[in-house]
Design a protein around this motif. Structure first.
Motif, mmCIF file in Angstrom:
data_model
loop_
_atom_site.group_PDB
_atom_site.id
_atom_site.type_symbol
_atom_site.label_atom_id
_atom_site.label_comp_id
_atom_site.label_asym_id
_atom_site.label_seq_id
_atom_site.Cartn_x
_atom_site.Cartn_y
_atom_site.Cartn_z
ATOM 1 N N VAL A 82 0.569 -1.382 -0.008
ATOM 2 C CA VAL A 82 0.277 -0.183 0.195
ATOM 3 C C VAL A 82 1.019 1.471 0.373
ATOM 4 N N VAL A 83 1.687 1.731 -0.859
ATOM 5 C CA VAL A 83 2.619 2.389 -0.988
ATOM 6 C C VAL A 83 1.455 3.470 -2.066
ATOM 7 N N GLU A 84 2.059 5.154 -0.683
ATOM 8 C CA GLU A 84 0.750 6.559 -1.227
ATOM 9 C C GLU A 84 1.930 7.365 -2.000
ATOM 10 N N ASN A 85 2.889 7.395 -1.766
ATOM 11 C CA ASN A 85 4.172 8.104 -2.802
ATOM 12 C C ASN A 85 5.082 7.683 -2.560
ATOM 13 N N VAL A 86 5.000 7.179 -4.008
ATOM 14 C CA VAL A 86 6.944 6.132 -3.679
ATOM 15 C C VAL A 86 8.246 7.443 -4.205
ATOM 16 N N ARG A 87 7.672 8.814 -4.285
ATOM 17 C CA ARG A 87 8.981 9.610 -4.323
ATOM 18 C C ARG A 87 8.880 9.656 -3.432
ATOM 19 N N SER A 88 8.055 9.749 -2.199
ATOM 20 C CA SER A 88 8.843 10.210 -0.783
ATOM 21 C C SER A 88 9.838 9.739 0.327
ATOM 22 N N ALA A 89 10.035 8.138 -0.253
ATOM 23 C CA ALA A 89 10.925 7.685 0.300
ATOM 24 C C ALA A 89 12.834 8.509 -0.411
ATOM 25 N N ARG A 90 12.899 8.442 -1.486
ATOM 26 C CA ARG A 90 13.932 9.416 -2.092
ATOM 27 C C ARG A 90 13.827 10.864 -1.481
ATOM 28 N N THR A 91 12.996 11.285 -1.447
ATOM 29 C CA THR A 91 12.851 12.655 -1.122
ATOM 30 C C THR A 91 13.661 12.601 1.024
ATOM 31 N N ALA A 92 12.852 11.998 1.525
ATOM 32 C CA ALA A 92 13.416 11.107 2.885
ATOM 33 C C ALA A 92 15.121 11.598 3.135
ATOM 34 N N ARG A 93 15.224 9.949 2.020
ATOM 35 C CA ARG A 93 16.759 9.640 2.428
ATOM 36 C C ARG A 93 17.636 11.137 1.722
ATOM 37 N N ARG A 94 17.209 11.750 0.811
ATOM 38 C CA ARG A 94 18.317 13.032 0.313
ATOM 39 C C ARG A 94 17.977 14.133 1.596
ATOM 40 N N ASP A 95 16.528 14.098 2.242
ATOM 41 C CA ASP A 95 16.750 15.472 3.463
ATOM 42 C C ASP A 95 17.553 14.388 4.496
ATOM 43 N N ILE A 96 17.894 13.732 5.147
ATOM 44 C CA ILE A 96 18.619 12.747 5.826
ATOM 45 C C ILE A 96 19.695 13.277 5.633
ATOM 46 N N ALA A 97 20.309 12.920 4.244
ATOM 47 C CA ALA A 97 22.108 13.407 4.059
ATOM 48 C C ALA A 97 22.039 15.175 3.829
ATOM 49 N N ARG A 98 21.330 15.205 4.210
ATOM 50 C CA ARG A 98 21.415 17.024 4.523
ATOM 51 C C ARG A 98 21.619 17.188 5.001
ATOM 52 N N ILE A 99 20.694 16.391 6.506
ATOM 53 C CA ILE A 99 20.186 17.188 7.770
ATOM 54 C C ILE A 99 21.782 16.643 8.208
ATOM 55 N N LYS A 100 22.119 15.314 8.177
ATOM 56 C CA LYS A 100 23.850 15.021 8.462
ATOM 57 C C LYS A 100 24.780 15.441 8.153
ATOM 58 N N THR A 101 25.307 15.896 7.009
ATOM 59 C CA THR A 101 25.662 16.871 6.024
ATOM 60 C C THR A 101 25.901 17.940 6.946
ATOM 61 N N ILE A 102 25.026 18.788 7.002
ATOM 62 C CA ILE A 102 25.020 20.022 7.988
ATOM 63 C C ILE A 102 25.487 19.677 9.600
ATOM 64 N N LEU A 103 25.173 18.594 10.289
ATOM 65 C CA LEU A 103 25.774 18.396 11.492
ATOM 66 C C LEU A 103 26.744 18.243 11.103
ATOM 67 N N ARG A 104 27.682 17.838 10.660
ATOM 68 C CA ARG A 104 28.581 17.051 10.540
ATOM 69 C C ARG A 104 29.860 18.495 10.321
ATOM 70 N N GLU A 105 29.410 18.773 9.140
ATOM 71 C CA GLU A 105 29.985 20.283 8.850
ATOM 72 C C GLU A 105 30.407 21.581 10.448
ATOM 73 N N ARG A 106 29.545 21.520 10.929
ATOM 74 C CA ARG A 106 28.955 22.275 12.197
ATOM 75 C C ARG A 106 29.904 21.341 13.278
ATOM 76 N N GLU A 107 29.602 20.330 13.226
ATOM 77 C CA GLU A 107 31.584 19.273 14.502
ATOM 78 C C GLU A 107 33.131 19.643 13.519
ATOM 79 N N ILE A 108 32.709 19.225 12.804
ATOM 80 C CA ILE A 108 33.990 20.208 12.342
ATOM 81 C C ILE A 108 34.461 21.590 12.099
#
Length: 69
Positions: free
Chosen positions: A36-62
């Motif tokens: 029962v998949v409602e929106n196929v692109r939702s996983a792709r956008t969520a994974r990209r958002d996760i990558a963006r958030i992790k990148t920004i957190l790492r930039e701040r850590e560095i």
């Protein structure tokens, strides 16, 4: 979500959004398993958002590590 928008937020907000997006990915996986998949692109956008958030957190850590030297 754009990277500029994320950079304006504090660490706690980013961590809560990271957890929320990871929950979105896991719920998508459950939807795929049940067929029962409602929106196929939702996983792709969520994974990209996760990558963006992790990148920004790492930039701040560095940046903090360089500032302490």
């Amino acid at each position: 979500m754009r990277a500029n928008e994320l950079r304006d937020k504090d660490k706690d907000t980013l961590l809560s959004q990271l957890k929320e997006r990871e929950n979105d990915v896991s719920s998508f996986r459950m939807q795929v398993a049940t067929g029962v998949v409602e929106n196929v692109r939702s996983a792709r956008t969520a994974r990209r958002d996760i990558a963006r958030i992790k990148t920004i957190l790492r930039e701040r850590e560095i940046g903090e590590a360089k500032g302490k030297k």
